[in-house]
Write an enzyme that holds these catalytic residues in place. Structure first.
Site, short mmCIF file in Angstrom:
data_model
loop_
_atom_site.label_atom_id
_atom_site.label_comp_id
_atom_site.label_asym_id
_atom_site.label_seq_id
_atom_site.Cartn_x
_atom_site.Cartn_y
_atom_site.Cartn_z
N PHE A 45 42.31 -3.76 -43.43
CA PHE A 45 41.10 -4.49 -42.73
C PHE A 45 42.12 -5.63 -41.89
CE2 PHE A 45 38.89 -2.43 -46.14
CZ PHE A 45 37.80 -2.03 -45.54
N ASP A 46 41.35 -5.68 -40.56
CA ASP A 46 41.62 -6.88 -40.02
C ASP A 46 40.68 -7.84 -40.42
OD1 ASP A 46 42.55 -8.87 -37.81
OD2 ASP A 46 40.63 -8.25 -36.79
#
Length: 335
Positions: A45-46
């Site tokens: 995930f960013d």
């Protein structure tokens, strides 16, 4: 002589799944991506705009060398006038709310993954993260002291320099998405082995968010090419990898992942175009739904193929024994 059941086992399942996902606000760009998602064992995930809401706010401004805080905001806002980055937008909104007039900067250009620079009233102005200022050798003891304090509270620091001298810092804070914890928990229950956060943000705020959500690994201060390398490393360790992001800095990692997932509302055009899956409502709970759907679809395809093969084997036996007719086989196969 009638292969209908075998031929239609896969496409009908895939089309039904794609249509069901679209009704739920999950746009999957083809059956290959849907099937590939069923094999994912690691999800990266960013942070900003993905695990957090992507609407940061300026919460503090520090000025050095006798300058007023308003001057620091003016310099940063002048450079960010044409920026669509969430942090840039937060600075512009803060300047507007405080009644600070920021003239547009000249010769402004972005420094990917680091910040931006340009000319403001004839002075060279540089704004960006700690990594950029370390590269330009602009950090000082006062800067590091304030960075340590803000990092401990999960704030992101935007450093400002004028004529190659650090003159101030702006603290920005973003709120986590309420559903992020539940989404990560569902992914774990579905058999995802590792949840990783890949962000260009500084280490302190990144660690604070990672600790709050309980991700397995957190890698901070990454440039776009660093995220691509991280995805390749995760693939070697865990197998198929999904990447979730929203910004232009995430686009290379989305393209290199086995399954790229873009936040549709907050996502940039580059991220949406590159990704294999787009979430139209920016709802993180749609991610475990997409993985559940992909695995259910693959199970359904396998069941369809198994039933078709068993049926054909049975009629081959009946045909050899002289019991079955061609029309019986056709009707059974089509049914």
């Amino acid at each position: 002589s009638c292969p209908c059941a075998l031929v239609i086992s896969t496409p009908v399942s895939v089309v039904a799944a794609l249509a069901a996902a679209a009704r739920k606000g999950v746009l999957i760009k083809g059956g290959a991506h849907l099937e590939r998602a069923s094999r994912v064992r690691c999800v990266a995930f960013d942070k900003t705009g993905t695990l957090t809401k992507g609407h940061p706010q300026v919460v503090d401004v520090i000025a050095f060398n006798g300058l007023p805080p308003q001057a620091i905001v003016m310099l940063a806002a002048s450079i960010e006038r044409r920026s669509d980055h969430p942090i840039g937008q937060a600075i512009l909104q803060y300047a507007a709310g405080a009644g600070i007039t920021a003239p547009p900067g000249d010769q402004v250009h972005a420094l990917t993954g680091r910040g931006a620079e340009g000319q403001v009233d004839g002075a060279h102005v540089l704004i960006g993260n700690h990594r950029l200022f370390e590269e330009r050798q602009l950090c000082s003891a006062a800067v590091h002291e304030r960075l340590d304090h803000w990092s401990a509270t999960g704030r992101t620091a935007v450093l400002v320099a004028r004529n190659d001298e650090a003159v101030g810092m702006i603290a920005v804070s973003d709120r986590p998405r309420e559903t992020a914890r539940d989404a990560l928990a569902q992914l774990r229950r579905q058999g995802v082995e590792s949840l990783v956060m890949l962000t260009g943000d500084s280490e302190g705020p990144a660690r604070a968010v990672a600790k709050e959500f309980g991700v397995d690994d957190c890698r901070s201060e990454l440039l776009p090419e660093d995220k691509v390398k991280a995805v390749a490393e995760l693939r070697q360790r865990y197998g198929p990898v999904a990447m979730v992001g929203d910004g232009i800095n995430d686009a290379p990692a989305l393209a290199s992942a086995d399954v790229g997932i873009a936040m549709g509302v907050a996502g940039t055009d580059a991220a949406l175009e590159t990704a294999d899956v787009a979430l139209m409502a920016d709802e993180l709970l749609k991610i475990p739904y997409a993985f559940r759907l992909s695995r259910a679809t693959v199970r359904n395809i396998k069941a369809n193929l198994a039933i078709s093969l068993v049926l054909k084997a049975a009629f081959v036996g009946l045909a050899v024994s002289g019991v079955a007719t061609l029309w019986m086989a056709v009707v059974a196969d089509t049914g």
